[in-house]
Design an enzyme around this catalytic site. Sequence first.
Site, PDB file in Angstrom:
ATOM      1  N   LYS A 117       0.855  -1.184   0.000  1.00 13.23           N
ATOM      2  CA  LYS A 117       0.000   0.000   0.000  1.00 13.23           C
ATOM      3  C   LYS A 117       0.890   1.233   0.000  1.00 13.23           C
ATOM      4  O   LYS A 117       1.676   1.450   0.928  1.00 13.23           O
ATOM      5  CB  LYS A 117      -0.920  -0.008   1.230  1.00 13.23           C
ATOM      6  CG  LYS A 117      -1.809   1.220   1.298  1.00 13.23           C
ATOM      7  CD  LYS A 117      -2.846   1.099   2.396  1.00 13.23           C
ATOM      8  CE  LYS A 117      -3.669   2.369   2.502  1.00 13.23           C
ATOM      9  NZ  LYS A 117      -4.674   2.279   3.572  1.00 13.23           N
ATOM     10  N   LYS A 129      -2.227  -1.576  -3.770  1.00 17.60           N
ATOM     11  CA  LYS A 129      -3.094  -0.402  -3.722  1.00 17.60           C
ATOM     12  C   LYS A 129      -2.280   0.880  -3.773  1.00 17.60           C
ATOM     13  O   LYS A 129      -1.284   0.947  -3.053  1.00 17.60           O
ATOM     14  CB  LYS A 129      -3.878  -0.477  -2.411  1.00 17.60           C
ATOM     15  CG  LYS A 129      -4.783   0.679  -2.130  1.00 17.60           C
ATOM     16  CD  LYS A 129      -5.393   0.506  -0.767  1.00 17.60           C
ATOM     17  CE  LYS A 129      -6.212   1.727  -0.455  1.00 17.60           C
ATOM     18  NZ  LYS A 129      -6.686   1.734   0.896  1.00 17.60           N
TER      19      LYS A 129
HETATM   20  C1  PBG Z   1      -7.265   3.188   5.500  1.00 21.08           C
HETATM   21  C2  PBG Z   1      -7.725   3.165   4.093  1.00 21.08           C
HETATM   22  C3  PBG Z   1      -7.601   4.181   3.143  1.00 21.08           C
HETATM   23  C4  PBG Z   1      -8.202   3.718   1.983  1.00 21.08           C
HETATM   24  C5  PBG Z   1      -8.683   2.438   2.241  1.00 21.08           C
HETATM   25  N1  PBG Z   1      -8.348   2.091   3.549  1.00 21.08           N
HETATM   26  C6  PBG Z   1      -7.067   5.554   3.291  1.00 21.08           C
HETATM   27  C7  PBG Z   1      -5.645   5.812   3.513  1.00 21.08           C
HETATM   28  O1  PBG Z   1      -4.798   4.898   3.630  1.00 21.08           O
HETATM   29  O2  PBG Z   1      -5.312   6.992   3.594  1.00 21.08           O
HETATM   30  C8  PBG Z   1      -8.308   4.478   0.692  1.00 21.08           C
HETATM   31  C9  PBG Z   1      -9.309   3.935  -0.277  1.00 21.08           C
HETATM   32  C10 PBG Z   1      -9.642   4.873  -1.384  1.00 21.08           C
HETATM   33  O3  PBG Z   1      -8.972   5.905  -1.583  1.00 21.08           O
HETATM   34  O4  PBG Z   1     -10.585   4.552  -2.105  1.00 21.08           O
HETATM   35  N2  PBG Z   1      -8.335   2.832   6.377  1.00 21.08           N
END
Ligand code: PBG
Length: 312
Positions: free
Chosen positions: A181, A233
């Site tokens: 991520k 991601k």
């Molecule tokens: C963290 C989380 C995020 C997203 C999914 N889980 C936000 C982040 O890491 O800042 C982002 C998903 C999206 O942008 O659609 N709980």
Amino acid sequence: MRRLVAETRVHASQLILPMFVREGSTEPMPISSMPGVVQHSLDSMRRAIAEAAELGVGGVMLFGVPERKDAQGSGATDPNGILNVATRAAVAEAGDGLVVQTDLCLDEFTDHGHCGVLDARGRVDNDASLERYRDMAVAQAESGSQLLGLSGMMDGQVAAVREALDSAEFSETPILGYAAKYASAFYGPFREAVQSTLQGDRRSYQLEPGNRREGAREVLLDVNEGADIVMVKPAMSYLDVLADAAAVSPVPVWAYQVSGEYAMIEAAAANGWIDRERAVSESVTSIVRAGADAVLTYYASELARSLKTQPL
Ligand code: PBG
């Protein structure tokens, strides 16, 4: 002929719909940076889940939007917190129709907006956060969540949650590790969706966009800690990382077409600059082509509906 020789086919069962559920709300509320996506009330969530199941969508991923936030993210572990309440309602609604999954991260619940808790100097405290994740995992499993999505990027989170689940007799509850991520600008609209109060950024725990090898390394770390599925991601800007992950991972690899990817397609389409339907199907097809076994996408139900008449 093109359909006959297609190398990539997308099926509704490999699409997962992320959903936001807002505490205390009786009507779905629009999210301005994600036109067409809403913060659900419990009732509108139930209707959207029934619709997704009817369309053959493989699963939903629930995010809670609590009324109150605090430093520890107390709402995350409270059985009456919005995410746990929504999970019970979702499982009852879905039956065997689709897999109900939950976001296991503190950022929706903390007043500082970070994915973990902070130490005395205001830095994200990795190991103290793991303790919160362990409790959150048990609370989510007790609410009936069928797959825990560990999106917080704390080191050791998969092993910690696996151990906590096994000790609480939830050895059959599987873990989706958000392994690779990246610290991405493409999460921007999501922050509006969950009314995030984050100041600063997440670069002390999310990956650097330029690092490709590190993505594959994070995937293997999560697999070794016991992840049942791993995630890459965002999706579209990280298709190389996704292809690498698919090549090395012994477990399924999923990808998340995030809020900013959705917002870009919607904004360009609203201006008449791209063909919306084609862009939606091309973007998801490309994520599958690159190696995703399943895709989290805000287009899941819409795409599942169009697949019924026009298979990709
Ligand atoms: C963290 C989380 C995020 C997203 C999914 N889980 C936000 C982040 O890491 O800042 C982002 C998903 C999206 O942008 O659609 N709980």
